[in-house]
Design an enzyme around this catalytic site. Structure first.
Site, PDB file in Angstrom:
ATOM      1  N   THR A  19      41.452  38.591  39.945  1.00 26.21           N
ATOM      2  CA  THR A  19      42.143  37.702  39.510  1.00 26.21           C
ATOM      3  C   THR A  19      44.068  38.518  39.129  1.00 26.21           C
ATOM      4  O   THR A  19      45.005  37.437  38.766  1.00 26.21           O
ATOM      5  CB  THR A  19      41.877  38.058  38.278  1.00 26.21           C
ATOM      6  OG1 THR A  19      40.011  37.255  38.328  1.00 26.21           O
ATOM      7  CG2 THR A  19      42.783  36.873  36.939  1.00 26.21           C
ATOM      8  N   ASP A  20      44.246  39.549  38.492  1.00 29.12           N
ATOM      9  CA  ASP A  20      45.599  40.038  38.317  1.00 29.12           C
ATOM     10  C   ASP A  20      45.965  40.234  39.591  1.00 29.12           C
ATOM     11  O   ASP A  20      47.360  39.544  39.140  1.00 29.12           O
ATOM     12  CB  ASP A  20      45.826  41.860  37.692  1.00 29.12           C
ATOM     13  CG  ASP A  20      44.525  42.176  36.306  1.00 29.12           C
ATOM     14  OD1 ASP A  20      44.414  40.831  36.017  1.00 29.12           O
ATOM     15  OD2 ASP A  20      43.930  42.978  36.494  1.00 29.12           O
ATOM     16  N   LEU A  21      45.033  40.552  40.724  1.00 27.03           N
ATOM     17  CA  LEU A  21      46.011  40.560  41.948  1.00 27.03           C
ATOM     18  C   LEU A  21      46.853  38.677  42.369  1.00 27.03           C
ATOM     19  O   LEU A  21      47.739  38.319  42.901  1.00 27.03           O
ATOM     20  CB  LEU A  21      45.427  41.228  43.022  1.00 27.03           C
ATOM     21  CG  LEU A  21      45.352  42.285  42.895  1.00 27.03           C
ATOM     22  CD1 LEU A  21      44.451  42.742  44.290  1.00 27.03           C
ATOM     23  CD2 LEU A  21      46.057  43.124  43.192  1.00 27.03           C
TER      24      LEU A  21
END
Length: 250
Positions: A19-21
């Site tokens: 999700t960060d990516l």
């Protein structure tokens, strides 16, 4: 996590901070779109609002679409398997795992011929994808009884040139050292001021008119403090030193 993990197991988190990516990727695309909008609409900038939860939902793609279209709950966790295609999953070998995809009748027939089971496509239980889905557990059990008889390398040789999708399930080290990763330049080396030569992941995108890449090694703690505060923020060296003594910066 609800859709990740083995069929009969608990929810499992994804192996990387996906999700960060994805949020970073959505944000970078949004910044470029905003810049293009500015050039076409009177040089007016805009605020970009990107939330981790929104990007996480957007990443559900076909699974979310299926729920929205049918109004029914998702089908849960499938491990490496596919909910509507059989066989399409990872199978154990004598020394590891291999992913095999028999996504249609032709590919399933090729697979059966290669592993020495030409009678399987004629079996009513396995003669169509719908039948294979209905008899998933039995077919997957039979396939794994065969795949565990050879090593992963041996199966790669058996399936070579078959035209069907298959691949070894590599660990991270093997993936980084794979000839394809090397040929694509996915691993680069930089000189770190304290650690010496250091290998890093390279950019996955290749351009025809430019050669971007890793420009420098990861900085040490406080390496660029003076540069940022004096050159970008206009602080004097005395002010920077005072901030450092007070523990504000490193």
């Amino acid at each position: 996590m609800h859709i990740t993990g083995h069929r009969d197991g608990p929810p499992v988190k994804v192996g990387v901070a996906i999700t960060d990516l994805t949020t970073g990727l959505y944000t970078s695309n949004s910044v470029m779109a905003a810049l293009l909008h500015r050039t076409k609409n009177g040089n007016k900038g805009q605020h970009i609002d990107v939330a981790l939860s929104d990007c996480q939902l957007a990443s559900l793609t076909n699974i979310a679409s299926s729920v929205l279209v049918t109004g029914k709950p998702d089908s849960g966790r499938w491990g490496t398997a596919h909910p509507s295609i059989v066989p399409y999953m990872g199978f154990k070998t004598k020394d590891g795992d291999i992913l095999i995809g028999g996504g249609n009748e032709k590919l399933f027939g090729i697979f059966c011929d290669r592993i020495g089971k030409p009678e399987w496509p004629k079996d009513p239980r396995f003669s169509s994808n719908a039948a294979r889905v209905a008899n998933r557990e039995e077919l997957e059990r039979l396939i794994e009884a065969e795949t565990t008889q050879k090593t992963t390398k041996e199966w790669l040789q058996v399936l070579e040139g078959s035209g069907m999708p298959y691949a070894p399930i590599n660990d991270v080290k093997a993936s980084l050292e794979h000839e394809h990763s090397q040929a694509r330049g996915m691993v680069t080396e930089v000189l770190h001021p304290e650690c010496g030569p250091m290998k890093l992941l390279n950019t996955p995108v290749k351009w025809s008119e430019a050669q971007p890449g890793v420009r420098s090694a990861p900085p040490t703690l406080g390496q660029h403090t003076d540069e940022v505060l004096t050159q970008l923020l206009g602080k004097s060296l005395e002010e920077v030193e005072a901030l450092r003594k007070n523990g504000v910066v490193s």
